[in-house]
Scaffold this active site. Structure first.
Site, PDB file in Angstrom:
ATOM      1  N   GLY A  48       0.914  -1.136  -0.090  1.00 19.23           N
ATOM      2  CA  GLY A  48       0.119   0.030   0.093  1.00 19.23           C
ATOM      3  C   GLY A  48       0.869   1.070  -0.236  1.00 19.23           C
ATOM      4  N   THR A  49       1.204   1.759   1.127  1.00 22.61           N
ATOM      5  CA  THR A  49       2.506   2.477   1.423  1.00 22.61           C
ATOM      6  C   THR A  49       2.248   4.083   1.209  1.00 22.61           C
ATOM      7  OG1 THR A  49       3.722   0.652   0.841  1.00 22.61           O
ATOM      8  CG2 THR A  49       4.698   2.618   0.655  1.00 22.61           C
TER       9      THR A  49
END
Length: 243
Positions: A48-49
């Protein structure tokens, strides 16, 4: 044109090639393939991040969140270190497919060690960024978009490496699913020639901004401080520890 003599070397060659009129196109093997569907890819373990890299007067600060998710919908891990040292004075973030990012980091780390062993000197950050771009462009690394930060004799450097192998250097950069939220904060807070301590606060606030709204980012922040003396990485589940 003269007809070749029967049973001559030339006539025998012609006979051998009679069933294969084009000897310059040998049969080639098939390209590696997989049978993954789009549904399979949606369930790949992804980070995701939100990741941030800032060049400072003292070196480089890299900040990342700590969440890994399945397709951005289910939190699969709450304590992922998304920044790794790959060079005595450089680090790289994990963005996208976890497996692809881990393989990318291992490969770069090995190449840096080989370079130093063969040449007796450290690899420059510019050369490391070029190598990373080449690997991203031509390698088997799936769905990655990391940030590379490092310090060498030329100064402090921050690069984003896109999935097609593009290498872009900037004073600061953000990648990942929360990048728009983090960029909004950095555009207001970034100042040239910040110290590392000032940049840590700015980067952590950028991650916190993304965590508030991006479902793929969360659970704290990892901060990597890079100077000409090395790389120092620490994780914080509580943002109050660094703000």
């Amino acid at each position: 044109m003269r007809t070749p003599t029967h049973d001559s070397d030339f006539s025998r060659t012609v006979d051998q090639l009679a069933d294969d009129p084009n000897p310059y196109e040998p049969e080639v093997g098939s390209m590696p393939q997989n049978d993954l569907t789009q549904a399979d890819l949606d369930n790949v373990n992804k980070t995701g991040t939100t990741t941030i890299g800032i060049s400072t007067a003292d070196g480089v600060i890299i900040a990342t969140d700590m969440r890994a998710s399945l397709g951005g919908r289910f939190v699969s891990n709450k304590n992922v270190q998304k920044v790794e040292q790959i060079h005595p004075t450089a680090a790289l973030t994990l963005v996208g497919s976890v497996g692809g990012a881990q393989s990318f980091i291992s490969t770069l780390r090995a190449e840096v060690n080989l370079y130093e062993a063969r040449r007796g000197e450290g690899m420059s950050i510019d050369a490391l960024a070029t190598l990373a771009g080449n690997f991203a462009r031509g390698g088997p690394f799936f769905a990655i978009h990391p940030i590379l930060g490092g310090v060498d004799e030329e100064g402090s450097h921050v690069y984003s490496i896109d999935p097609a192998g593009g290498v872009m250097e900037d004073d600061y950069t953000v990648t990942g699913s929360g990048m728009q939220l983090a960029y909004g904060h950095l555009e207001q807070a970034y100042e040239p020639d910040m110290s590392n301590e000032e940049a840590k606060t700015v980067a952590a606030r950028g991650i916190k901004s993304a965590v508030e709204r991006d479902t793929g980012s969360g659970n704290g922040v990892f901060l990597a401080e890079i100077t000409d003396e090395g790389v120092d990485i620490h994780g914080h589940h509580d943002f109050d520890e660094v703000l």
